[in-house]
Design an enzyme around this catalytic site. Structure first.
Site, PDB file in Angstrom:
ATOM      1  N   GLU A 213       0.838  -1.205   0.000  1.00  0.00           N
ATOM      2  CA  GLU A 213       0.000   0.000   0.000  1.00  0.00           C
ATOM      3  C   GLU A 213       0.864   1.242   0.000  1.00  0.00           C
ATOM      4  OE1 GLU A 213      -2.184   3.468   1.535  1.00  0.00           O
ATOM      5  OE2 GLU A 213      -0.462   2.490   2.443  1.00  0.00           O
ATOM      6  N   GLU A 214       1.989   1.156   0.704  1.00  0.00           N
ATOM      7  CA  GLU A 214       2.822   2.343   0.893  1.00  0.00           C
ATOM      8  C   GLU A 214       3.641   2.672  -0.349  1.00  0.00           C
ATOM      9  OE1 GLU A 214       2.300   4.079   3.420  1.00  0.00           O
ATOM     10  OE2 GLU A 214       1.733   2.818   5.118  1.00  0.00           O
TER      11      GLU A 214
END
Ligand SMILES: [Zn+2]
Length: 761
Positions: A213-214
């Site tokens: 996600e990051e």
């Protein structure tokens, strides 16, 4: 103290007005009482806001069948955070975290009620998309990132699914306690609770534990665009964090789904504000969640929830296990469990219902929610009512429209507006003084300083102004009546003016002003600004090589890049780190090197890259060397194809700047190729991000360009950059370690190794 001014008039007035005015006048203690009442209301809200639900332990399970048991989630998070930062592409994230989740899920499947059907799937996915990142933008490509997915089958034949999402990866600088470990832990417990129940939900529930996600938002994109279970997903509950601990707030719903808030209103601890949605969707906050990917690429509707408390811990090492109170687990767990259950049975899933909802919680006790059109009616009614009250008040005191009364109203309004202007200017002046004294953002680590620095002088100055204008020109009673009846919105000014007018003593003003001066002294005496809140700093020990058209190295250097993320950098640190006095601005190099010669890792960084500084140093140690190669194919007299291959660590960024009259027509990574907002020598720059997950392959893609006929030169400038961000690939030199050791304790360092090589192809 205080002298009632009822008899002090400076203007002639109509007799009935004076008589009525005395009935409506406000004694001086009313102002003080009102301020005290507001302060205590604030205190009450503050306490309510801090109160968390009681966490349930395994021992409580028997008396609370089917409930979310916080204790299990607590132990899951302990295990996850003990691994350390779970960085996409690292052994910890791709092997340890994935294996841990798989083992926990398999245990849940083993212990599930026999009426339930559960399936586990681990997706290894590659893809790319254009990431619009607030006035910048990049092609975001990923290779073999991972999703751990569980499907709990529903009983209906419609086959709609509810998606519940969180991410198990974290940023390199944080063990990811709240962002997003707590939500991963909560999802596992919700899965366990649902799977042990004997009744099935109507629709399927899909639990997506995503592993990138990051990087940003890659694994969610891989799931929603490519996984076999994605096409049946109708609504998503996204669980995120931009802080640490506290309560999880509902800050975004939609699009066009007013019915969703009906289900949110059923959760045990509602906590949400539509104002957050307005702010987030306006784009002011330079951040995004997977929710956007599910909405934009999968057409899903849903609810986006996140922990926001203690935002200063976000993405730092302080977002860890120890900073999360146990009640936070119960808050997210019980709320999300209720939502999942109710949404999985919601008949609205197969219907569309346009419109927006207005929602807010009352002291976290219950949720008020109504449609946007009802909101418009309420707003208009309040405006009409306010005007009515105002007109009634004016009439009730027989305030005839004579020349002198018009003058009163003019003066009252003028003084009020002037007081706002004075208040605004005073804030600006204070900010300017702090800035000149190199104490910008002194309040950052100690937010209570805002009260002394800005609130008190603002109120004191605007109040003083009203006080003196009253003394010279105005009648207190008329003011108080008109104001007290009319404009609720300016209650701060009203209350303060009441105090100033009635307490004709200097104390009322002296105390806050003295308090404020004291605040200044304290700030000047101590270097406080970053001691409580850690100051985030980013250093990149970078090796640079510049190649000519024949591929020979024409120049090379190395240094520390300092990404200046706030106004105080790097000046505030020169007392600690002597090399910082030699820092050179990169701004003048932006015409010479693409993206000013910086190995940027995120499109957002483009906006601040010209503020970066560079300190020359010895070469870094590139544990995994970066290598770039290309093949050139002449397709037609106006078309050239490049096959590019890059090897090295798992994170790359490429900047492609086609020469004048050269056009990029195709990039094999994406269907449609778009440049970023950045330029190089007035030419567009294509910004390509690449992240590798589990796989060990090279990064290869083809690039087609169109050139004018009979072109025999080079077609573009290209910079290939990479970053070494985790222990598997990063090796800091002793010199770099010594440099870093000089920083004060309050500096929260992000110190990576990077490479930036340019080519002309
Ligand atoms: Zn997150």
């Amino acid at each position: 103290m205080g002298r009632n001014l009822r008899t002090t008039y400076h203007f002639d007035m109509d007799p009935p007005m004076i008589a009525r005015a005395s009935i409506h006048s406000v004694p001086f203690y009313c102002g003080i009482c009102a301020i005290l009442a507001l302060c205590s209301l604030y205190g009450f809200v503050y306490l309510i806001d801090d109160a968390l639900p009681t966490p349930l332990m395994v021992n409580d399970e028997r008396s609370n069948p089917g409930a979310f048991i916080a204790e299990r989630a607590i132990w899951t998070l302990k295990n996850l955070t003990d691994m350390g930062p779970r960085i996409t592409g690292s052994h910890i994230n791709e092997y340890l975290a994935v294996e841990y989740l798989k083992s926990q899920i398999n245990l849940i499947i083993e212990q599930a009620n026999e009426s339930q059907m559960l399936k586990l799937d681990v997706q290894l996915v590659s893809g790319a998309y254009y990431l619009d990142a607030h006035a910048s933008g990049a092609i975001n490509s990923y290779h073999d990132v991972q999703n751990v997915i569980v499907k709990l089958h529903g009983r209906d034949v419609t086959q709609h699914s509810i998606l519940v999402n969180s991410h198990f990866d974290s940023v390199p600088t944080s063990p990811g306690g709240s962002d997003d470990g707590i939500n991963v832990a909560a999802m596992l417990e919700i899965l366990r609770v649902l799977s042990t129940s004997s009744s099935k939900p109507s629709n399927n529930v899909i639990f997506l534990f995503n592993g990138a996600e990051e990087t940003p938002l890659q694994a969610a994109h891989g799931f929603i665009t490519q996984h076999k279970w994605a096409k049946h997903c109708k609504a998503v509950i996204n669980l995120e964090a931009a802080g640490a601990g506290g309560k999880i707030i509902l800050f975004q719903t939609g699009p066009e789904t007013p019915w969703l808030t009906k289900y949110y209103a059923m959760v045990p601890y509602p906590y949400g504000q539509v104002a957050g949605e307005e702010i987030f969707q306006s784009g002011i906050i330079p951040s995004d969640t997977d929710f956007r990917i599910f909405r934009d690429f999968g057409g899903l509707v849903g609810l986006d929830m996140a922990f926001f408390k203690n935002g200063y811990r976000y993405h730092t090492k302080y977002d860890d296990f120890s900073h999360i109170p146990h009640g936070s687990y119960q808050h997210v767990g019980a709320n999300a469990l209720s939502l999942v259950k109710n949404l999985a049975d919601a008949p609205e899933l197969s219907q569309s219902a346009p419109g927006k909802a207005v929602y807010f919680d009352i002291f976290t006790w219950f949720l008020v929610s109504y449609t946007n059109s009802a909101g418009v009616i309420i707003n208009v009614a309040i405006v009409v009512l306010s005007v009515g009250v105002f007109v009634y008040s004016i009439r009730s005191i027989h305030f005839g429209l004579t020349k002198s009364t018009c003058k009163y109203i003019g003066l009252v309004l003028g003084a009020t507006i002037l007081s706002w202007l004075v208040a605004g200017t005073s804030v600006l002046i204070i900010a300017l003084v702090l800035d000149l004294a190199a104490k910008t953002m002194s309040w950052y680590g100690n937010p209570w300083l805002i009260f002394g620095l800005y609130v008190v002088p603002t109120l004191a100055l605007s109040g003083c102004l009203l006080f003196f204008t009253n003394h010279e020109n105005l009648s207190l009673n008329i003011r108080c009546q008109i104001q007290a009846h009319a404009v609720r919105l300016i209650w701060t000014v009203i209350l303060f003016s009441m105090v100033c007018f009635n307490v004709r003593s200097a104390y009322a003003l002296m105390v806050p002003v003295l308090f404020n001066s004291l605040g200044f002294v304290v700030i000047y005496c101590c270097r406080w600004q970053y001691t409580v809140t850690k100051w985030r700093l980013a250093y990149l020990h970078t090796s640079r090589r510049f190649h000519n058209e024949s591929g020979d190295i024409v120049d090379s250097d190395a240094g520390y890049f300092f990404l200046n993320l706030d106004r105080n950098s790097p000046g505030v640190l020169t007392n600690y780190v002597k090399e910082l006095s030699e820092a050179q601005s990169v701004a003048k190099r932006c015409d010479q090197y693409i993206m000013c010669g910086l190995p940027l890792g995120h499109a957002k960084m483009m906006e601040i890259m010209q503020y970066s500084t560079w300190i020359p140093s010895a070469q870094p140690n590139l544990a995994v060397p970066m290598e770039f190669s290309f093949e050139k194919e002449i397709l037609t007299s106006t078309k050239i194809r490049y096959n590019l291959t890059i090897s090295g660590p798992d994170r790359f960024t490429l900047y492609l700047a086609p020469k004048e009259s050269v056009t990029v027509t195709n990039l094999s990574l994406v269907d449609e190729v778009k440049p970023s907002a950045a330029t190089f020598k007035h030419r567009p720059v294509y910004f390509v991000l690449y992240q590798r997950g589990k796989g060990g392959n090279n990064f290869s893609f083809t690039l087609d360009v169109e050139v004018p006929g009979n072109w025999n030169g080079t077609a573009m400038d290209i910079a290939v950059t990479c970053r070494y961000v985790h222990e598997d690939t990063m090796n800091r030199t002793p010199e770099f370690k010594t440099f870093l050791s000089q920083f004060p304790e309050w500096a929260d360092l992000t110190a990576w190794v990077a490479a930036y090589y340019t080519y002309i192809i």
